[in-house]
Design a protein around this motif. Sequence first.
Motif, short mmCIF file in Angstrom:
data_model
loop_
_atom_site.label_atom_id
_atom_site.label_comp_id
_atom_site.label_asym_id
_atom_site.label_seq_id
_atom_site.Cartn_x
_atom_site.Cartn_y
_atom_site.Cartn_z
N ALA A 82 0.37 -7.14 18.93
CA ALA A 82 0.10 -8.50 19.39
C ALA A 82 -0.90 -8.50 20.55
CB ALA A 82 1.40 -9.19 19.81
N ARG A 83 -0.72 -7.60 21.50
CA ARG A 83 -1.65 -7.52 22.63
C ARG A 83 -3.06 -7.14 22.17
NH1 ARG A 83 2.99 -5.75 24.86
NH2 ARG A 83 2.65 -3.53 24.55
N VAL A 84 -3.15 -6.14 21.30
CA VAL A 84 -4.46 -5.72 20.80
C VAL A 84 -5.10 -6.84 19.98
CG1 VAL A 84 -5.64 -4.10 19.24
CG2 VAL A 84 -3.97 -3.25 20.90
N GLY A 85 -4.30 -7.48 19.13
CA GLY A 85 -4.82 -8.59 18.32
C GLY A 85 -5.38 -9.71 19.18
N HIS A 86 -4.65 -10.09 20.22
CA HIS A 86 -5.14 -11.14 21.11
C HIS A 86 -6.39 -10.69 21.87
CE1 HIS A 86 -1.20 -13.11 20.49
NE2 HIS A 86 -1.95 -14.19 20.60
N LEU A 87 -6.42 -9.45 22.29
CA LEU A 87 -7.59 -8.92 22.98
C LEU A 87 -8.82 -8.99 22.09
CD1 LEU A 87 -8.74 -7.55 25.52
CD2 LEU A 87 -8.12 -5.36 24.49
N VAL A 88 -8.67 -8.60 20.82
CA VAL A 88 -9.80 -8.64 19.88
C VAL A 88 -10.22 -10.09 19.62
CG1 VAL A 88 -10.56 -8.08 17.53
CG2 VAL A 88 -9.23 -6.42 18.84
N LEU A 89 -9.26 -11.00 19.49
CA LEU A 89 -9.60 -12.42 19.32
C LEU A 89 -10.40 -12.93 20.51
CD1 LEU A 89 -6.30 -13.82 17.80
CD2 LEU A 89 -8.54 -13.84 16.68
N TYR A 90 -9.95 -12.63 21.73
CA TYR A 90 -10.68 -13.04 22.92
C TYR A 90 -12.07 -12.41 22.95
CZ TYR A 90 -7.17 -15.63 25.63
OH TYR A 90 -6.30 -16.58 26.08
N ALA A 91 -12.15 -11.13 22.62
CA ALA A 91 -13.46 -10.46 22.63
C ALA A 91 -14.42 -11.13 21.67
CB ALA A 91 -13.28 -8.98 22.27
N LEU A 92 -13.96 -11.45 20.47
CA LEU A 92 -14.85 -12.10 19.50
C LEU A 92 -15.18 -13.53 19.91
CD1 LEU A 92 -13.54 -10.62 16.15
CD2 LEU A 92 -15.72 -10.17 17.29
N MET A 93 -14.26 -14.22 20.59
CA MET A 93 -14.56 -15.56 21.08
C MET A 93 -15.70 -15.52 22.10
SD MET A 93 -11.12 -17.85 21.56
CE MET A 93 -10.05 -16.62 22.29
N VAL A 94 -15.86 -14.41 22.78
CA VAL A 94 -16.95 -14.25 23.74
C VAL A 94 -18.20 -13.70 23.05
CG1 VAL A 94 -17.71 -12.97 25.79
CG2 VAL A 94 -15.41 -13.95 25.72
N ILE A 95 -18.04 -12.66 22.25
CA ILE A 95 -19.19 -11.94 21.67
C ILE A 95 -19.95 -12.78 20.65
CG2 ILE A 95 -19.82 -9.97 20.21
CD1 ILE A 95 -17.50 -8.44 21.66
N VAL A 96 -19.26 -13.49 19.77
CA VAL A 96 -19.95 -14.24 18.71
C VAL A 96 -20.89 -15.30 19.29
CG1 VAL A 96 -19.62 -15.80 16.75
CG2 VAL A 96 -18.28 -13.69 16.91
N PRO A 97 -20.44 -16.17 20.20
CA PRO A 97 -21.40 -17.12 20.76
C PRO A 97 -22.42 -16.46 21.69
CG PRO A 97 -19.20 -17.57 21.62
CD PRO A 97 -19.07 -16.49 20.59
N LEU A 98 -22.03 -15.37 22.35
CA LEU A 98 -22.98 -14.67 23.21
C LEU A 98 -24.15 -14.13 22.39
CD1 LEU A 98 -23.37 -13.90 26.16
CD2 LEU A 98 -22.16 -11.78 25.70
N LEU A 99 -23.87 -13.62 21.21
CA LEU A 99 -24.94 -13.16 20.32
C LEU A 99 -25.86 -14.32 19.90
CD1 LEU A 99 -22.91 -10.68 18.13
CD2 LEU A 99 -24.92 -10.09 19.52
N ALA A 100 -25.27 -15.48 19.66
CA ALA A 100 -26.09 -16.65 19.31
C ALA A 100 -26.96 -17.06 20.49
CB ALA A 100 -25.20 -17.81 18.87
N LEU A 101 -26.41 -17.00 21.70
CA LEU A 101 -27.20 -17.33 22.89
C LEU A 101 -28.32 -16.31 23.11
CD1 LEU A 101 -24.47 -18.53 25.39
CD2 LEU A 101 -26.35 -19.89 24.44
N LEU A 102 -28.02 -15.04 22.87
CA LEU A 102 -29.04 -14.00 22.98
C LEU A 102 -30.17 -14.27 22.00
CD1 LEU A 102 -29.64 -11.18 24.34
CD2 LEU A 102 -28.67 -10.19 22.26
N ARG A 103 -29.81 -14.62 20.77
CA ARG A 103 -30.81 -14.95 19.75
C ARG A 103 -31.61 -16.17 20.17
NH1 ARG A 103 -28.25 -15.94 14.11
NH2 ARG A 103 -27.32 -17.65 15.26
N ALA A 104 -30.95 -17.18 20.70
CA ALA A 104 -31.65 -18.40 21.13
C ALA A 104 -32.59 -18.11 22.28
CB ALA A 104 -30.64 -19.48 21.52
N TYR A 105 -32.18 -17.26 23.21
CA TYR A 105 -33.02 -16.91 24.34
C TYR A 105 -34.28 -16.16 23.89
CZ TYR A 105 -34.56 -14.96 28.77
OH TYR A 105 -35.32 -14.62 29.86
N GLY A 106 -34.11 -15.26 22.93
CA GLY A 106 -35.24 -14.46 22.45
C GLY A 106 -36.12 -15.18 21.46
#
Length: 175
Positions: free
Chosen positions: A85-109
């Motif tokens: 449960a802890r690992v699953g929540h950690l991965v969910l939080y990580a993807l909630m940050v990484i997925v839009p961050l990648l879109a912002l990186l793409r938008a910036y470039g």
Amino acid sequence: MDTTQTYGRISRALHWGLAMLILWQFLGMAVKLILGRVPLAGFFVGLHQPVGLAIFTLVGLRVLWALLNRGHRPGHGAGVVGLAARVGHLVLYALMVIVPLLALLRAYGNSRAFAPWGFEIFAPRAEEITWMVGLGNAAHGVLAWAFLVLIAGHVATALVHQIVLRDGTLRRMAR
């Protein structure tokens, strides 16, 4: 604030608000994949960046709120199940940050302006930054669909807790 027995109103509002916005994003992309470039898909695609930026902003607030409540939140349980449960929540939080961050990186470039809701955040560039756009193009969608699979597992697990185990886990976030 959260307690060891239940999540507080702010945690629940952030959880369910983000859930709705994230599902909106997936609905729009599913419509686009299934129907192609039809007006309905255009409606969703036109809102994808503004909703994505809202998600990224709310995720930042959610992470900060989770850190403020760190010692007060309900536990995940002991043993292998608690660890999962802890690992699953950690991965969910990580993807909630990484997925839009990648879109912002793409938008910036990108060579186009990034102006969700009509407010320019990134000005247009004379030349795109290839590695940023390439990384965003390569990883944003793939990780988003992986995120959807994890969300499905999260929902299924919550339902198992509610229907099979009847241990009140879902009630902590749903009431």
